[in-house]
Design an enzyme around this catalytic site. Structure first.
Site, PDB file in Angstrom:
ATOM      1  N   GLU A  90       0.819  -1.209   0.000  1.00 62.96           N
ATOM      2  CA  GLU A  90       0.000   0.000   0.000  1.00 62.96           C
ATOM      3  C   GLU A  90       0.855   1.263   0.000  1.00 62.96           C
ATOM      4  O   GLU A  90       1.952   1.293   0.570  1.00 62.96           O
ATOM      5  CB  GLU A  90      -0.897   0.032   1.241  1.00 62.96           C
ATOM      6  CG  GLU A  90      -1.939  -1.053   1.271  1.00 62.96           C
ATOM      7  CD  GLU A  90      -2.735  -1.047   2.570  1.00 62.96           C
ATOM      8  OE1 GLU A  90      -3.625  -1.896   2.703  1.00 62.96           O
ATOM      9  OE2 GLU A  90      -2.467  -0.198   3.448  1.00 62.96           O
ATOM     10  N   CYS A 114       2.032  -5.351  16.229  1.00 66.34           N
ATOM     11  CA  CYS A 114       1.313  -4.303  16.971  1.00 66.34           C
ATOM     12  C   CYS A 114      -0.192  -4.540  16.892  1.00 66.34           C
ATOM     13  O   CYS A 114      -0.744  -4.773  15.811  1.00 66.34           O
ATOM     14  CB  CYS A 114       1.664  -2.926  16.417  1.00 66.34           C
ATOM     15  SG  CYS A 114       3.428  -2.534  16.558  1.00 66.34           S
TER      16      CYS A 114
END
Length: 342
Positions: A90, A114
């Site tokens: 992306e 995360c």
């Protein structure tokens, strides 16, 4: 096959010497590559035999637009690029009054784990090459028609986990014969790999280091950021102080505001104590909703900011862009992966 686009000008000159070509050809090819050409045939000031020789011996991929989402609210564009091996990454183009910023990826997937990030849900697949990082800037600029003036390495992946590639990308994008984007217009975000922060400081680069902090205490940070279990908040802040002392560059601390997790007054007070005596800036980030995550956006952003400011800490709230598209890092890639496996 030679990855010619990942070469710097010195390496390219040596490569052309090996091919029996004059050194000045290297600069010509370098400039063509940094304009975003799709093939060697576009390099019209090269002889046809040389173009054929390069096509036979060198890799020159152009990423393909798999999906493009444009925000009707602010013009933010999110790209899902399909790479030469079929993997997707992306890139986000964000429009500000001071210029256009492109947020690029450094890896296919991420292994940092995360809890608030969609990029890591499928794990790390591989590192990107310098050329694949550069292409995100070049082809976003070409597709959108918007000249890029600023770069943030804050997309999919942990930049310092792909250290050598990132350094080469920075060299390439900074080149006067290429895009010539100055280091002060580049931000690099890390989740806190302390040894790599020390290593980066040795290069004395004038970029902005952004540390994805997200919690000032070990218990909270280790819960939402597994990398903290092997580092710890104290070691991270010590590395940040060393970085500032060596480079003179103020660090930006990224802090995603998560409801009931890291937004209490005592956490603002603790963060202020950590930052005391070292110039730094806290960037409070309204959390993007990630469907697969139970974490929700905080309702105390303004109160947390005010608490930090009462301690003399500079704190701003990041303007939320692309709110009507898959704005959270990794979401668009993950949705596409899921569709391909159903």
């Amino acid at each position: 096959m030679t990855d010619i686009k990942s070469m710097n000008l010195t390496e390219m000159a040596a490569y052309f010497k090996e091919l029996g070509e004059p050194a000045f050809r290297a600069k010509q090819v370098f400039q063509w590559l940094h304009r975003g050409v799709f093939s060697f045939d576009e390099m019209t000031n090269l002889s046809k035999p040389l173009r054929e020789k390069l096509a036979a011996s060198c890799i020159l991929y152009a990423p393909q637009v798999e999906r493009r989402q444009v925000s009707s609210l602010d013009g933010t564009i999110k790209y899902l690029w399909r790479l030469g091996d079929g993997n997707c990454i992306e890139t986000v183009l964000m429009r500000y009054h001071h210029g256009n910023t492109v947020c690029i990826s450094s890896q296919v997937g991420c292994r940092m784990g995360c809890a608030f990030c969609a990029s890591t849900l499928g794990g790390k697949v591989r590192d990107l090459t310098p050329a694949e990082m550069l292409d995100q800037v070049l082809f976003t600029q070409m597709d959108s028609g918007a000249p890029v003036s600023n770069i943030v390495l804050m997309g999919i992946g942990e930049p310092l986990d792909n250290f050598d590639t990132v350094l080469r990308f920075l060299e390439l994008v900074n080149s006067p014969d290429g895009l010539n984007i100055g280091m002060r217009h580049i931000s690099l975000s890390t989740c806190g790999l302390t040894e790599k922060i020390d290593k980066l400081a040795d290069y004395q680069l004038q970029l902005t280091l952004s540390v994805s902090l997200h919690a000032p205490d070990d218990e909270t940070r280790s819960r939402i950021m597994p990398v903290n279990r092997s580092v710890g908040v104290e070691k991270l802040f010590a590395a940040c102080r060393r970085y500032f002392e060596k480079t003179g560059r103020r660090i930006s601390y990224e802090y995603a505001m998560i409801d009931g997790v890291n937004d209490a007054d005592w956490q603002a007070d603790l963060l202020a104590r950590h930052l005391k005596g070292t110039p730094g800036h806290v960037n409070l980030i309204p959390l993007n909703n990630v469907e697969e995550s139970p974490l929700k956006p905080s309702r105390r952003v303004a109160a947390f900011q005010k608490r930090l400011e009462s301690h003399g800490i500079t704190a701003t709230v990041r303007r939320k862009l692309g709110g009507d598209i898959d704005a959270s890092c990794g979401q668009l890639r993950r949705k596409t992966m899921q569709q391909e496996h159903t």
